[in-house]
Design a protein around this motif. Structure first.
Motif, PDB file in Angstrom:
ATOM      1  N   VAL A  19     -22.936  92.460  26.947  1.00 46.96           N
ATOM      2  CA  VAL A  19     -21.582  91.898  26.937  1.00 46.96           C
ATOM      3  C   VAL A  19     -21.097  91.665  25.506  1.00 46.96           C
ATOM      4  N   THR A  20     -19.789  91.801  25.334  1.00 43.10           N
ATOM      5  CA  THR A  20     -19.189  91.659  24.008  1.00 43.10           C
ATOM      6  C   THR A  20     -19.429  90.282  23.423  1.00 43.10           C
ATOM      7  N   ARG A  21     -19.354  89.242  24.250  1.00 40.69           N
ATOM      8  CA  ARG A  21     -19.447  87.898  23.671  1.00 40.69           C
ATOM      9  C   ARG A  21     -20.837  87.578  23.137  1.00 40.69           C
ATOM     10  N   SER A  69     -11.632 101.655  18.903  1.00 43.81           N
ATOM     11  CA  SER A  69     -12.318 100.394  18.606  1.00 43.81           C
ATOM     12  C   SER A  69     -12.625  99.672  19.917  1.00 43.81           C
ATOM     13  N   GLY A  70     -13.348 100.339  20.798  1.00 41.07           N
ATOM     14  CA  GLY A  70     -13.735  99.750  22.083  1.00 41.07           C
ATOM     15  C   GLY A  70     -12.943 100.355  23.229  1.00 41.07           C
ATOM     16  N   ALA A  71     -13.444 100.143  24.446  1.00 41.25           N
ATOM     17  CA  ALA A  71     -12.768 100.682  25.623  1.00 41.25           C
ATOM     18  C   ALA A  71     -11.420 100.003  25.842  1.00 41.25           C
ATOM     19  N   SER A  72     -11.338  98.726  25.484  1.00 43.16           N
ATOM     20  CA  SER A  72     -10.086  98.006  25.673  1.00 43.16           C
ATOM     21  C   SER A  72      -8.990  98.623  24.795  1.00 43.16           C
ATOM     22  N   ALA A  73      -9.318  98.911  23.542  1.00 41.79           N
ATOM     23  CA  ALA A  73      -8.356  99.598  22.653  1.00 41.79           C
ATOM     24  C   ALA A  73      -8.048 100.992  23.184  1.00 41.79           C
ATOM     25  N   GLY A 112      -8.559  91.305  33.986  1.00 39.98           N
ATOM     26  CA  GLY A 112      -8.157  90.830  32.657  1.00 39.98           C
ATOM     27  C   GLY A 112      -7.834  91.949  31.680  1.00 39.98           C
ATOM     28  N   TYR A 113      -8.389  93.147  31.887  1.00 46.26           N
ATOM     29  CA  TYR A 113      -8.104  94.260  30.976  1.00 46.26           C
ATOM     30  C   TYR A 113      -6.728  94.872  31.218  1.00 46.26           C
ATOM     31  N   ASP A 114      -6.018  94.413  32.258  1.00 46.54           N
ATOM     32  CA  ASP A 114      -4.597  94.753  32.431  1.00 46.54           C
ATOM     33  C   ASP A 114      -3.837  94.576  31.132  1.00 46.54           C
ATOM     34  N   PHE A 211     -14.489 104.959  27.891  1.00 42.33           N
ATOM     35  CA  PHE A 211     -15.862 104.442  27.976  1.00 42.33           C
ATOM     36  C   PHE A 211     -16.068 103.466  26.823  1.00 42.33           C
ATOM     37  N   SER A 212     -16.969 102.525  27.032  1.00 35.86           N
ATOM     38  CA  SER A 212     -17.350 101.608  25.971  1.00 35.86           C
ATOM     39  C   SER A 212     -18.468 102.246  25.149  1.00 35.86           C
ATOM     40  N   GLY A 213     -18.408 102.154  23.823  1.00 34.24           N
ATOM     41  CA  GLY A 213     -19.474 102.708  22.980  1.00 34.24           C
ATOM     42  C   GLY A 213     -20.577 101.706  22.732  1.00 34.24           C
ATOM     43  N   GLY A 214     -20.260 100.427  22.892  1.00 31.19           N
ATOM     44  CA  GLY A 214     -21.203  99.372  22.510  1.00 31.19           C
ATOM     45  C   GLY A 214     -21.943  98.775  23.690  1.00 31.19           C
ATOM     46  N   LYS A 215     -21.864  99.410  24.830  1.00 28.45           N
ATOM     47  CA  LYS A 215     -22.655  98.939  25.975  1.00 28.45           C
ATOM     48  C   LYS A 215     -23.902  99.819  26.065  1.00 28.45           C
ATOM     49  N   VAL A 216     -24.131 100.460  27.192  1.00 25.97           N
ATOM     50  CA  VAL A 216     -25.421 101.138  27.359  1.00 25.97           C
ATOM     51  C   VAL A 216     -25.589 102.365  26.447  1.00 25.97           C
ATOM     52  N   GLY A 222     -18.194  97.628  18.260  1.00 26.51           N
ATOM     53  CA  GLY A 222     -16.743  97.771  18.156  1.00 26.51           C
ATOM     54  C   GLY A 222     -16.260  99.191  18.395  1.00 26.51           C
ATOM     55  N   THR A 223     -16.958  99.991  19.200  1.00 28.50           N
ATOM     56  CA  THR A 223     -16.494 101.362  19.428  1.00 28.50           C
ATOM     57  C   THR A 223     -16.285 101.649  20.918  1.00 28.50           C
ATOM     58  N   GLY A 224     -15.462 102.652  21.158  1.00 30.43           N
ATOM     59  CA  GLY A 224     -15.231 103.140  22.513  1.00 30.43           C
ATOM     60  C   GLY A 224     -14.826 104.597  22.440  1.00 30.43           C
TER      61      GLY A 224
END
Ligand SMILES: *Cc1c(COP(=O)(O)O)cnc(C)c1O
Length: 393
Positions: A19-21, A69-73, A112-114, A211-216, A222-224
């Motif tokens: 998780v990011t946090r 800079s992440g999946a959210s970005a 929340g990612y809305d 996709f998230s770069g910083g998960k699995v 900070g990448t996606g």
């Protein structure tokens, strides 16, 4: 001594996951070394982005890809790309004045990612009903609900949050959207493993997948990745890159940003604040290539062994432990610790977080009185202090 201790910050035992946090994945020595070497030279970011695009696109099987800079970005940039397309004047105006700025979303996929989608200027319009959750019936959101809401003058695209058991399935939604010539943006941030999702989700024909770069994957936190249709990825890149060059001199790699198709050179776009550094791009590329080679089944088995050791240790505690196996062999199990009530679970979490070292466990089922132990970010030497902290609860 931990480097964090120099600034009086205690490193934690992360039994929650990537998780990011808690800082996401632990990066491998190869990834860290590549980033360290990359940091010592200058490079054209456009050229590096273009090279990363070609390599990632080859891996995921799409026309193009962008390191974000992440999946959210990636969700924000993907929305901006769908809203502006090749239109430079529109890029300049975003997040306002996007014309058809509505995105359809299944009612039960709101989350929340809305905010990442709305940030680019899109308005979300919910479709369908979730009668299973409301208890009013047996049906959920259906592909027909999307078709019924597909007013072409108002609707720019569809926002879809991927899950392996998601309904209606992504392929059906893509089908409906494409019949109406609309694009589909998919949040698949945490849908790895299984590894094959890297190709299978884009292969549904969805226009853009995040996709998230910083998960699995194990890249920099900070990448996606935003991948999909070449023209949309080029639009996203134009809205993220540093545009402070002379139009007479600016010459981005043609395969990545086909200049002839854009009328003019935009100024800094909506995504200028979402920059990724050269080290992050290199780190993600190395992590992704490593991810392809990793034996995820063996990794899942190793985590299972650790959790079994932990379960053994907790057998004499007053709480029941239970191994929760996943449906896919590449996904490690989690250990559930049944501590009784919701109130007891919250109290346990508070005590664990206040411990020395602080311990963070999975908190998705606290309401059922369950603590979840996810081993994906644990190190072997943490098993002993983790077992101790849990057995003292
Ligand atoms: C983690 C996650 C994100 C955000 O990914 P980042 O790479 O941290 O920006 C978005 N959507 C879902 C469903 C996620 O799990």
């Amino acid at each position: 001594m931990s480097i964090y201790a120099r600034w009086n910050v205690a490193p934690v035992i992360n039994a929650t996951g990537t998780v990011t946090r808690l800082g996401g994945a632990i990066m491998s020595p190869r990834v860290v070394e590549a980033m360290s070497v990359a940091a010592r030279e200058s490079v054209s970011l456009e050229a590096l982005h273009a090279a990363a695009s070609a390599r990632i696109a080859e891996i995921v099987g799409t026309e193009a890809a962008l390191v974000t800079s992440g999946a959210s970005a990636a969700l924000t940039l993907g929305t901006a790309a769908i809203l502006a397309g090749r239109n430079v004047a529109r890029m300049q105006r975003l997040p306002r004045g996007a014309g058809a700025a509505k995105f359809l979303v299944a009612r039960d996929q709101r989350n929340g990612y809305d905010h990442a989608v709305r940030l680019a200027g899109a308005r979300l319009v919910e479709v369908g009903y979730d009668e299973r959750t409301s208890g009013a019936g047996v049906r959920g959101v259906e592909a027909q609900d999307f078709a019924d809401a597909m007013n072409p003058e108002r609707v720019a695209g569809v926002f879809y949050v991927q899950r392996s058991d998601g309904r209606p399935p992504l392929a059906e939604v893509v089908n409906v959207a494409h019949r109406h010539f609309r694009s589909v943006l998919v949040d698949a941030a945490a849908e790895l493993p299984p590894k094959r999702n890297l190709r299978d989700i884009p292969a549904t024909g969805a226009d853009l997948v995040c996709f998230s770069g910083g998960k699995v994957i194990g890249g920099p936190q900070g990448t996606g990745i935003l991948c999909g249709h070449g023209e949309l990825v080029a639009s996203a890149a134009l809205q993220m890159l540093d545009m402070d060059d002379h139009p007479e001199l600016w010459s981005p790699p043609e395969a990545f940003i086909p200049l002839a198709r854009h009328h003019g050179m935009p100024r800094h776009g909506l995504g200028r604040g979402f920059k990724v550094s050269k080290e992050q791009i290199i780190g993600l590329l190395v992590a992704l290539e490593e991810f392809l080679e990793r034996d995820l089944v063996a990794e899942a088995q190793a985590r299972r062994d650790w959790l079994n050791t932990l379960a053994e240790r907790l057998r004499s505690s007053r709480y029941r432990v239970e191994m929760l196996e996943s449906e896919h062999e590449e996904v490690a199990p989690t250990l559930a610790l049944h501590v009784g009530s919701r109130a007891a679970a919250f109290e346990c979490c508070r005590r664990l977080r206040a411990g020395d070292p602080p311990v963070y466990v999975g908190h998705a089922r606290l309401a059922d009185g369950v603590l979840l132990i996810n081993a994906s970010c644990l190190r072997e030497e943490q098993l002993q202090p983790l077992g101790e902290a849990l057995s003292l609860l």
